[in-house]
Write a protein that holds these residues in place. Sequence first.
Motif, PDB file in Angstrom:
ATOM      1  N   SER A   1      19.618  39.599  12.592  1.00  0.00           N
ATOM      2  CA  SER A   1      18.316  40.235  12.379  1.00  0.00           C
ATOM      3  C   SER A   1      17.418  39.319  11.577  1.00  0.00           C
ATOM      4  O   SER A   1      17.889  38.514  10.760  1.00  0.00           O
ATOM      5  CB  SER A   1      18.475  41.575  11.653  1.00  0.00           C
ATOM      6  OG  SER A   1      18.813  41.383  10.292  1.00  0.00           O
ATOM      7  N   GLN A   2      16.115  39.439  11.819  1.00  0.00           N
ATOM      8  CA  GLN A   2      15.130  38.608  11.119  1.00  0.00           C
ATOM      9  C   GLN A   2      15.524  37.124  11.282  1.00  0.00           C
ATOM     10  O   GLN A   2      15.717  36.647  12.387  1.00  0.00           O
ATOM     11  CB  GLN A   2      15.009  39.035   9.665  1.00  0.00           C
ATOM     12  CG  GLN A   2      14.841  40.531   9.440  1.00  0.00           C
ATOM     13  CD  GLN A   2      13.559  41.126   9.957  1.00  0.00           C
ATOM     14  OE1 GLN A   2      13.522  41.632  11.067  1.00  0.00           O
ATOM     15  NE2 GLN A   2      12.505  41.082   9.162  1.00  0.00           N
ATOM     16  N   HIS A   3      15.708  36.421  10.165  1.00  0.00           N
ATOM     17  CA  HIS A   3      16.083  34.992  10.227  1.00  0.00           C
ATOM     18  C   HIS A   3      17.590  34.773  10.082  1.00  0.00           C
ATOM     19  O   HIS A   3      18.046  33.616  10.160  1.00  0.00           O
ATOM     20  CB  HIS A   3      15.342  34.212   9.134  1.00  0.00           C
ATOM     21  CG  HIS A   3      13.852  34.185   9.328  1.00  0.00           C
ATOM     22  ND1 HIS A   3      13.235  33.322  10.214  1.00  0.00           N
ATOM     23  CD2 HIS A   3      12.864  34.910   8.755  1.00  0.00           C
ATOM     24  CE1 HIS A   3      11.926  33.516  10.170  1.00  0.00           C
ATOM     25  NE2 HIS A   3      11.665  34.476   9.297  1.00  0.00           N
ATOM     26  N   SER A   4      18.362  35.835   9.865  1.00  0.00           N
ATOM     27  CA  SER A   4      19.811  35.665   9.744  1.00  0.00           C
ATOM     28  C   SER A   4      20.397  35.209  11.082  1.00  0.00           C
ATOM     29  O   SER A   4      19.998  35.680  12.149  1.00  0.00           O
ATOM     30  CB  SER A   4      20.471  36.978   9.303  1.00  0.00           C
ATOM     31  OG  SER A   4      20.195  37.257   7.941  1.00  0.00           O
TER      32      SER A   4
ATOM     33  N   THR B   1      20.900  45.697   5.609  1.00  0.00           N
ATOM     34  CA  THR B   1      19.934  46.341   6.495  1.00  0.00           C
ATOM     35  C   THR B   1      19.618  45.532   7.752  1.00  0.00           C
ATOM     36  O   THR B   1      19.487  44.303   7.678  1.00  0.00           O
ATOM     37  CB  THR B   1      18.624  46.624   5.737  1.00  0.00           C
ATOM     38  OG1 THR B   1      17.678  47.240   6.622  1.00  0.00           O
ATOM     39  CG2 THR B   1      18.013  45.339   5.169  1.00  0.00           C
ATOM     40  N   PRO B   2      19.443  46.216   8.893  1.00  0.00           N
ATOM     41  CA  PRO B   2      18.929  45.554  10.095  1.00  0.00           C
ATOM     42  C   PRO B   2      17.405  45.661  10.207  1.00  0.00           C
ATOM     43  O   PRO B   2      16.816  45.126  11.136  1.00  0.00           O
ATOM     44  CB  PRO B   2      19.593  46.342  11.228  1.00  0.00           C
ATOM     45  CG  PRO B   2      19.676  47.727  10.686  1.00  0.00           C
ATOM     46  CD  PRO B   2      19.896  47.595   9.198  1.00  0.00           C
ATOM     47  N   TYR B   3      16.783  46.381   9.268  1.00  0.00           N
ATOM     48  CA  TYR B   3      15.364  46.713   9.400  1.00  0.00           C
ATOM     49  C   TYR B   3      14.425  45.713   8.737  1.00  0.00           C
ATOM     50  O   TYR B   3      13.209  45.841   8.851  1.00  0.00           O
ATOM     51  CB  TYR B   3      15.104  48.104   8.804  1.00  0.00           C
ATOM     52  CG  TYR B   3      15.835  49.203   9.506  1.00  0.00           C
ATOM     53  CD1 TYR B   3      15.595  49.493  10.842  1.00  0.00           C
ATOM     54  CD2 TYR B   3      16.796  49.968   8.835  1.00  0.00           C
ATOM     55  CE1 TYR B   3      16.277  50.505  11.498  1.00  0.00           C
ATOM     56  CE2 TYR B   3      17.477  50.980   9.482  1.00  0.00           C
ATOM     57  CZ  TYR B   3      17.210  51.241  10.810  1.00  0.00           C
ATOM     58  OH  TYR B   3      17.890  52.246  11.456  1.00  0.00           O
ATOM     59  N   GLY B   4      14.977  44.733   8.061  1.00  0.00           N
ATOM     60  CA  GLY B   4      14.149  43.748   7.379  1.00  0.00           C
ATOM     61  C   GLY B   4      14.143  43.982   5.881  1.00  0.00           C
ATOM     62  O   GLY B   4      13.739  45.033   5.398  1.00  0.00           O
ATOM     63  N   LYS B   5      14.589  42.986   5.145  1.00  0.00           N
ATOM     64  CA  LYS B   5      14.674  43.104   3.693  1.00  0.00           C
ATOM     65  C   LYS B   5      13.317  43.029   3.020  1.00  0.00           C
ATOM     66  O   LYS B   5      13.141  43.471   1.874  1.00  0.00           O
ATOM     67  CB  LYS B   5      15.580  42.005   3.132  1.00  0.00           C
ATOM     68  CG  LYS B   5      15.115  40.593   3.446  1.00  0.00           C
ATOM     69  CD  LYS B   5      16.113  39.553   2.960  1.00  0.00           C
ATOM     70  CE  LYS B   5      15.723  38.149   3.384  1.00  0.00           C
ATOM     71  NZ  LYS B   5      14.408  37.729   2.930  1.00  0.00           N
ATOM     72  N   PHE B   6      12.321  42.491   3.744  1.00  0.00           N
ATOM     73  CA  PHE B   6      11.004  42.278   3.144  1.00  0.00           C
ATOM     74  C   PHE B   6       9.968  42.293   4.259  1.00  0.00           C
ATOM     75  O   PHE B   6      10.143  41.620   5.283  1.00  0.00           O
ATOM     76  CB  PHE B   6      10.979  40.935   2.407  1.00  0.00           C
ATOM     77  CG  PHE B   6       9.639  40.535   1.883  1.00  0.00           C
ATOM     78  CD1 PHE B   6       8.991  41.311   0.930  1.00  0.00           C
ATOM     79  CD2 PHE B   6       9.011  39.377   2.332  1.00  0.00           C
ATOM     80  CE1 PHE B   6       7.747  40.941   0.445  1.00  0.00           C
ATOM     81  CE2 PHE B   6       7.777  38.992   1.850  1.00  0.00           C
ATOM     82  CZ  PHE B   6       7.138  39.782   0.904  1.00  0.00           C
ATOM     83  N   GLU B   7       8.938  43.110   4.072  1.00  0.00           N
ATOM     84  CA  GLU B   7       7.891  43.265   5.073  1.00  0.00           C
ATOM     85  C   GLU B   7       8.524  43.678   6.420  1.00  0.00           C
ATOM     86  O   GLU B   7       9.547  44.334   6.465  1.00  0.00           O
ATOM     87  CB  GLU B   7       7.029  42.005   5.169  1.00  0.00           C
ATOM     88  CG  GLU B   7       6.273  41.725   3.876  1.00  0.00           C
ATOM     89  CD  GLU B   7       5.304  40.551   3.992  1.00  0.00           C
ATOM     90  OE1 GLU B   7       5.340  39.808   4.983  1.00  0.00           O
ATOM     91  OE2 GLU B   7       4.497  40.404   3.061  1.00  0.00           O
ATOM     92  N   GLY B   8       7.875  43.361   7.537  1.00  0.00           N
ATOM     93  CA  GLY B   8       8.400  43.755   8.836  1.00  0.00           C
ATOM     94  C   GLY B   8       7.946  45.151   9.247  1.00  0.00           C
ATOM     95  O   GLY B   8       7.382  45.923   8.464  1.00  0.00           O
TER      96      GLY B   8
ATOM     97  N   LEU C   1      13.470  46.250  16.260  1.00  0.00           N
ATOM     98  CA  LEU C   1      14.283  45.311  15.496  1.00  0.00           C
ATOM     99  C   LEU C   1      14.049  43.915  16.069  1.00  0.00           C
ATOM    100  O   LEU C   1      13.817  43.753  17.268  1.00  0.00           O
ATOM    101  CB  LEU C   1      15.765  45.664  15.589  1.00  0.00           C
ATOM    102  CG  LEU C   1      16.189  47.028  15.032  1.00  0.00           C
ATOM    103  CD1 LEU C   1      17.692  47.214  15.202  1.00  0.00           C
ATOM    104  CD2 LEU C   1      15.784  47.185  13.577  1.00  0.00           C
ATOM    105  N   TYR C   2      14.173  42.897  15.215  1.00  0.00           N
ATOM    106  CA  TYR C   2      13.782  41.552  15.632  1.00  0.00           C
ATOM    107  C   TYR C   2      14.810  40.535  15.159  1.00  0.00           C
ATOM    108  O   TYR C   2      15.442  40.687  14.112  1.00  0.00           O
ATOM    109  CB  TYR C   2      12.391  41.219  15.063  1.00  0.00           C
ATOM    110  CG  TYR C   2      11.378  42.262  15.455  1.00  0.00           C
ATOM    111  CD1 TYR C   2      10.762  42.220  16.700  1.00  0.00           C
ATOM    112  CD2 TYR C   2      11.095  43.341  14.613  1.00  0.00           C
ATOM    113  CE1 TYR C   2       9.868  43.212  17.092  1.00  0.00           C
ATOM    114  CE2 TYR C   2      10.205  44.335  14.993  1.00  0.00           C
ATOM    115  CZ  TYR C   2       9.595  44.261  16.236  1.00  0.00           C
ATOM    116  OH  TYR C   2       8.722  45.248  16.621  1.00  0.00           O
TER     117      TYR C   2
ATOM    118  N   GLY D   1       3.153  42.829  16.159  1.00  0.00           N
ATOM    119  CA  GLY D   1       3.535  44.010  15.400  1.00  0.00           C
ATOM    120  C   GLY D   1       4.845  43.890  14.664  1.00  0.00           C
ATOM    121  O   GLY D   1       5.184  44.760  13.857  1.00  0.00           O
ATOM    122  N   ALA D   2       5.625  42.814  14.923  1.00  0.00           N
ATOM    123  CA  ALA D   2       6.910  42.664  14.245  1.00  0.00           C
ATOM    124  C   ALA D   2       6.731  42.432  12.754  1.00  0.00           C
ATOM    125  O   ALA D   2       7.531  42.893  11.936  1.00  0.00           O
ATOM    126  CB  ALA D   2       7.700  41.509  14.859  1.00  0.00           C
TER     127      ALA D   2
END
Length: 597
Positions: A145-148, A91-98, A239-240, A25-26
Amino acid sequence: MDVHKQDDLGVEVIFRPANPLDTPGALVPPLQPGSTVLPKGSVHTDGGMPLPCDIRLDRDLAITLRDGTLIYGDVYRPTGHGEVPVILIWTPYGKFEGWWNKNMYATNFGVPAEDLSGLQAFEALDPAYWCHHGYAIAVVDVRGSQHSGGDMLWWGRAGGRDIYDTIEWLAAQDWCTGKVAMSGNSQLGILQLFAAAEQPPHLAAIAPWEGLSDMYRDDLNRGGIPDTKFHREDVVATLYGQNRFEDPAAMLGRYPLMNAYWADKRARLDQIHVPAYIVASWAHPLHSRGTLAAFREISSTDKWLRVSNELEWVDIADRDNIADMRRFFDHFLKGADNGWETTPRVRLSVVDPGGTDVVNRPETEWPLARQEWRTLYLDPADGALSDRPLPQESMARYQSDDPNSSVKFALAFDEDTEVTGYLNVHLWVEAEESDDLDLFAALYKTDAEGNRLHHIEVRSPEMRAVIAGLETDGRLPAGFGYEGPSGKLRVSRRALAPERSTPSEPYLAHTEEQLIKPGQCVPVELAIWPTSLIVHAGERLVLEIAGHPVGNVSVPPLPGPDQNVATRNKGAHLIRTGGAYDSHLLLPVVPQPASPA
């Protein structure tokens, strides 16, 4: 557990493992660096707005922070424009998709699909519109967050410095004019305050549209009553990242009193000097007080406030509001002589639950200088609010650990009255069986028959019907619906910071715990968050007090008071009034203009 190395706060900072990127679901996409042109007329979501211009998309650009950490951002910019200013979305929510971009899409809340291109991130601006008008949009995943890379931080000066580095990196790109702004709702608005306080040289303007400015007082520990459910279960749970997340909820358990850690989570508003266009709303259960504090306390000479009557995600997608924001950015990032400086410094919405709101009423200041104070004394015998002190002592009583028990005090109005400003309830309270009390209060209006009157935060008839269908015990979901403001207080935290407190705005010090003895009566100041609402002739204003939340209900994943929040309550609470006990509500009333002859 680790020590916060970046700022040497002198306290151990608790981290928790990040939710892995491959969590079901991420929906976190893999890194896919590269550049492409999105052609004019292309459509990127079902029923969405076709792109009004060609847009160059640079995906997964690597940005190096001062400590060597790599983070990743996407940049959307118009082709053929040469150098352009850039608006940063952090953003911590994901810049793209997610998860957030897929599940919290603005059209789910009544925004017409054709108003958005589908390129926008959650709580952020739509690159299609802004590229068409000569701006670049940079959307960057925060540290951890994400890949950062690195560990995710929650606000503070360290987080502000990460944004400083990113702003300066953007300003140095050969396609940028050197002017950088920031924008976004909620978390994306909060982060702007911490960034602007670090004073990056190329930050030209900010537009924090709803946010808060003090994590401890506005979010996790309002009134001294810990309420971390929304943070833990509705935000951090989706958050991932690849490393660790700072854990403020666990920190509140370890460090319940004010210290250097919590001071770092309050934005240094006096250090903000850049032009600012701030938007608040009365209805949001987390944002209202802190957003208004940001407007009042920043040092910027060029600052504007608009108070909306709509859900934040609807407000930021509204075409007229976005055009208004563009006038602000055009003036300060492009030097446009467009008359922005004549915009009223304050524009208020006066909500009318059950009626028709006043929107964008021009004002010159906040709070309003023409407000008049009305003191309403609590009368338990009649369940009333009285303009006159009670000569005889009296008492109201409720069962603090009974979710159905409360006391109410009402006033019927014989003429239309506007209540606008900060409110406070001064109480004399005691507990029969406990050494502490957790108090909850709500102020709302009803019709003559006692039915609560609702304000719904969206325009869409379909969405309004859905929200109305969520009514529980006469209350609507917090954030979607609003009847009036609320407040809460743990009595052991009643000590005030005298240098910051006023009769209408008590400021809790949170430096000590003052327990009481069962049967000991003490005076307290129970602040109710600011509001602006009309009470019509024939309607009633009701103050309700209980040992549990009595305002709008919370509905995950939206913020709101946890109906099952842990309290220290046990047995009966007593509110003493009359005689020596001057328990009262302090109400800011705005005089109405005289009727035409």
